[in-house]
Design a protein around this motif. Sequence first.
Motif, PDB file in Angstrom:
ATOM      1  N   MET A   1      57.399  -3.988  26.248  1.00 52.28           N
ATOM      2  CA  MET A   1      57.903  -4.809  27.349  1.00 52.28           C
ATOM      3  C   MET A   1      58.442  -3.898  28.455  1.00 52.28           C
ATOM      4  N   ASP A   2      58.005  -4.171  29.682  1.00 51.19           N
ATOM      5  CA  ASP A   2      58.426  -3.367  30.817  1.00 51.19           C
ATOM      6  C   ASP A   2      59.778  -3.873  31.333  1.00 51.19           C
ATOM      7  N   LEU A   3      60.797  -3.038  31.189  1.00 49.82           N
ATOM      8  CA  LEU A   3      62.150  -3.408  31.622  1.00 49.82           C
ATOM      9  C   LEU A   3      62.565  -2.667  32.889  1.00 49.82           C
ATOM     10  N   SER A   4      61.593  -2.091  33.569  1.00 47.08           N
ATOM     11  CA  SER A   4      61.923  -1.312  34.761  1.00 47.08           C
ATOM     12  C   SER A   4      62.561  -2.169  35.857  1.00 47.08           C
ATOM     13  N   PHE A   5      62.266  -3.496  35.842  1.00 45.24           N
ATOM     14  CA  PHE A   5      62.828  -4.368  36.878  1.00 45.24           C
ATOM     15  C   PHE A   5      64.356  -4.424  36.795  1.00 45.24           C
ATOM     16  N   LEU A   6      64.909  -4.143  35.604  1.00 44.52           N
ATOM     17  CA  LEU A   6      66.363  -4.172  35.453  1.00 44.52           C
ATOM     18  C   LEU A   6      67.051  -3.115  36.303  1.00 44.52           C
ATOM     19  N   PHE A   7      66.316  -2.048  36.618  1.00 39.77           N
ATOM     20  CA  PHE A   7      66.906  -0.945  37.389  1.00 39.77           C
ATOM     21  C   PHE A   7      66.550  -1.023  38.871  1.00 39.77           C
ATOM     22  N   ALA A   8      65.823  -2.074  39.239  1.00 41.13           N
ATOM     23  CA  ALA A   8      65.498  -2.274  40.650  1.00 41.13           C
ATOM     24  C   ALA A   8      66.720  -2.787  41.388  1.00 41.13           C
ATOM     25  N   ASP A   9      66.819  -2.448  42.670  1.00 40.64           N
ATOM     26  CA  ASP A   9      67.948  -2.896  43.474  1.00 40.64           C
ATOM     27  C   ASP A   9      67.742  -4.328  43.946  1.00 40.64           C
ATOM     28  N   TRP A  10      68.802  -5.114  43.840  1.00 41.11           N
ATOM     29  CA  TRP A  10      68.825  -6.453  44.425  1.00 41.11           C
ATOM     30  C   TRP A  10      70.115  -6.589  45.211  1.00 41.11           C
ATOM     31  N   LEU A  11      70.000  -6.725  46.513  1.00 43.69           N
ATOM     32  CA  LEU A  11      71.153  -6.752  47.422  1.00 43.69           C
ATOM     33  C   LEU A  11      71.987  -5.489  47.276  1.00 43.69           C
ATOM     34  N   GLY A  12      71.301  -4.375  47.056  1.00 37.70           N
ATOM     35  CA  GLY A  12      71.988  -3.085  47.035  1.00 37.70           C
ATOM     36  C   GLY A  12      72.572  -2.682  45.703  1.00 37.70           C
ATOM     37  N   THR A  13      72.387  -3.486  44.661  1.00 37.33           N
ATOM     38  CA  THR A  13      72.950  -3.194  43.337  1.00 37.33           C
ATOM     39  C   THR A  13      71.876  -3.423  42.280  1.00 37.33           C
ATOM     40  N   PRO A  14      71.811  -2.570  41.239  1.00 33.15           N
ATOM     41  CA  PRO A  14      70.792  -2.751  40.194  1.00 33.15           C
ATOM     42  C   PRO A  14      70.856  -4.146  39.571  1.00 33.15           C
ATOM     43  N   VAL A  15      69.684  -4.681  39.235  1.00 31.80           N
ATOM     44  CA  VAL A  15      69.585  -6.028  38.675  1.00 31.80           C
ATOM     45  C   VAL A  15      70.394  -6.156  37.389  1.00 31.80           C
ATOM     46  N   TRP A  16      70.415  -5.091  36.563  1.00 29.52           N
ATOM     47  CA  TRP A  16      71.110  -5.184  35.287  1.00 29.52           C
ATOM     48  C   TRP A  16      72.609  -5.406  35.466  1.00 29.52           C
ATOM     49  N   MET A  17      73.188  -4.909  36.580  1.00 31.87           N
ATOM     50  CA  MET A  17      74.610  -5.126  36.828  1.00 31.87           C
ATOM     51  C   MET A  17      74.872  -6.587  37.207  1.00 31.87           C
ATOM     52  N   TRP A  18      73.968  -7.177  37.997  1.00 33.25           N
ATOM     53  CA  TRP A  18      74.092  -8.599  38.330  1.00 33.25           C
ATOM     54  C   TRP A  18      73.981  -9.452  37.070  1.00 33.25           C
ATOM     55  N   LEU A  19      72.996  -9.146  36.227  1.00 33.70           N
ATOM     56  CA  LEU A  19      72.803  -9.921  35.005  1.00 33.70           C
ATOM     57  C   LEU A  19      73.995  -9.771  34.059  1.00 33.70           C
ATOM     58  N   GLY A  20      74.561  -8.574  33.988  1.00 36.25           N
ATOM     59  CA  GLY A  20      75.740  -8.357  33.154  1.00 36.25           C
ATOM     60  C   GLY A  20      76.920  -9.187  33.629  1.00 36.25           C
ATOM     61  N   PHE A  21      77.109  -9.222  34.944  1.00 37.83           N
ATOM     62  CA  PHE A  21      78.195 -10.020  35.515  1.00 37.83           C
ATOM     63  C   PHE A  21      77.992 -11.505  35.221  1.00 37.83           C
ATOM     64  N   ASP A 238      79.391  -5.106  50.897  1.00 38.39           N
ATOM     65  CA  ASP A 238      78.545  -5.043  49.705  1.00 38.39           C
ATOM     66  C   ASP A 238      78.556  -6.402  49.009  1.00 38.39           C
ATOM     67  N   PRO A 239      77.423  -7.128  48.956  1.00 45.96           N
ATOM     68  CA  PRO A 239      77.409  -8.477  48.360  1.00 45.96           C
ATOM     69  C   PRO A 239      77.895  -8.505  46.912  1.00 45.96           C
ATOM     70  N   PHE A 240      77.592  -7.456  46.145  1.00 43.32           N
ATOM     71  CA  PHE A 240      78.008  -7.426  44.742  1.00 43.32           C
ATOM     72  C   PHE A 240      79.525  -7.374  44.637  1.00 43.32           C
ATOM     73  N   ILE A 241      80.163  -6.508  45.418  1.00 41.64           N
ATOM     74  CA  ILE A 241      81.619  -6.391  45.401  1.00 41.64           C
ATOM     75  C   ILE A 241      82.253  -7.673  45.926  1.00 41.64           C
ATOM     76  N   VAL A 242      81.686  -8.216  46.997  1.00 45.70           N
ATOM     77  CA  VAL A 242      82.223  -9.435  47.598  1.00 45.70           C
ATOM     78  C   VAL A 242      82.207 -10.591  46.590  1.00 45.70           C
ATOM     79  N   TYR A 243      81.068 -10.818  45.956  1.00 44.85           N
ATOM     80  CA  TYR A 243      80.926 -11.979  45.074  1.00 44.85           C
ATOM     81  C   TYR A 243      81.705 -11.805  43.773  1.00 44.85           C
ATOM     82  N   THR A 244      81.604 -10.640  43.148  1.00 49.56           N
ATOM     83  CA  THR A 244      82.275 -10.455  41.855  1.00 49.56           C
ATOM     84  C   THR A 244      83.797 -10.501  42.002  1.00 49.56           C
ATOM     85  N   SER A 245      84.346  -9.919  43.063  1.00 52.26           N
ATOM     86  CA  SER A 245      85.800  -9.962  43.255  1.00 52.26           C
ATOM     87  C   SER A 245      86.256 -11.391  43.510  1.00 52.26           C
ATOM     88  N   ASN A 246      85.463 -12.163  44.256  1.00 47.02           N
ATOM     89  CA  ASN A 246      85.764 -13.572  44.489  1.00 47.02           C
ATOM     90  C   ASN A 246      85.810 -14.351  43.189  1.00 47.02           C
TER      91      ASN A 246
END
Length: 332
Positions: A1-21, A238-246
């Motif tokens: 299974m190709d998991l490379s998409f997890l390390f792709a950037d989405w809104l400036g932050t890796p996808v795996w960090m968004w999914l973890g949050f 940074d959308p990731f910082i903005v949304y997660t802190s909210n």
Amino acid sequence: MDLSFLFADWLGTPVWMWLGFIAVVIALLVFDLGVLHRDHREIEARESLVLSAGYIGLGLAFGGWVWWQLGAEPGMNYLTGFVVEKTLALDNVFVIALIFSFFAVPRKYQHRVLFWGILGVIVLRAIMIGLGAALVSQFGWVLYIFAAFLILTGIKMLWMGDKEPEIGNNPVIGFLRQRFKVTDEHHGPNFFVRKLDPQTGKMVRYITPLFMALVMVEIADVIFAVDSVPAIFAITTDPFIVYTSNIFAILGLRALYFALAAMIHRFTYLKPALAVVLLFIGGKIFVADLLGLEKVPAALSLGVTFAIIAAGIIWSLIKTRRSAASVKEAGA
């Protein structure tokens, strides 16, 4: 299974960090409603304080993880946003208490309203932050509009003081009562109930006061988001910082409400302190531009923000304790 998409950037932050949050947020919501409060029991102040401390600890731990993964500046920006949003959430507690009082919501059902209100907040904040991020990325000057708005909001908060909002005169309540059938009595934890219509003699669906309270809580959050979203964008874009802190600041609002609702009067100077914070956050955008700086250092923003809010809380507790002591001595 190709998991490379997890390390792709989405809104400036890796996808795996968004999914973890997202996974952490879902786990907390399931644990909260499915385990802690599935029986609609009342939440005592002691339990509320313990849960609040747990949510704050998780929010700070996530900030530490952001610091470790993304660096010191994003970590400090997250913590600054978390502190500001948590303080705005404290101000929101007062309005929610007024809403629950107006609709006479039993204490054991208040958590149900807050839980579903938080789900709405998660979606609404995502939409508003997404729109804000798109505007800022396309038009950099929007940040100056946000900054000016924060300065005007801070001045307005200082000017109006502790003036209470008038819940009963809200046009949304009038609209719901005119367009829908609304029952005046509560029906347990139900947002809707089927009752006999006295005019038609048929069973029809009625809106309960619990649902009316939920609608007003959502509206209150939209109003507060108008302040909080520009505030966090003035700290970082940074959308990731903005949304997660909210979201981490808001997630603990349900637990915090039951600890603070009965003692919100002890935080008399919190709103003025928050107004000064908004003035500082909005003003630093213009000051940095005048001084030829790209932006005010994140460490300075965090330090000043924390100092102002801490001073407001401490001074409130000191003054209200003195007032209580004076009343007690006068009555002796």
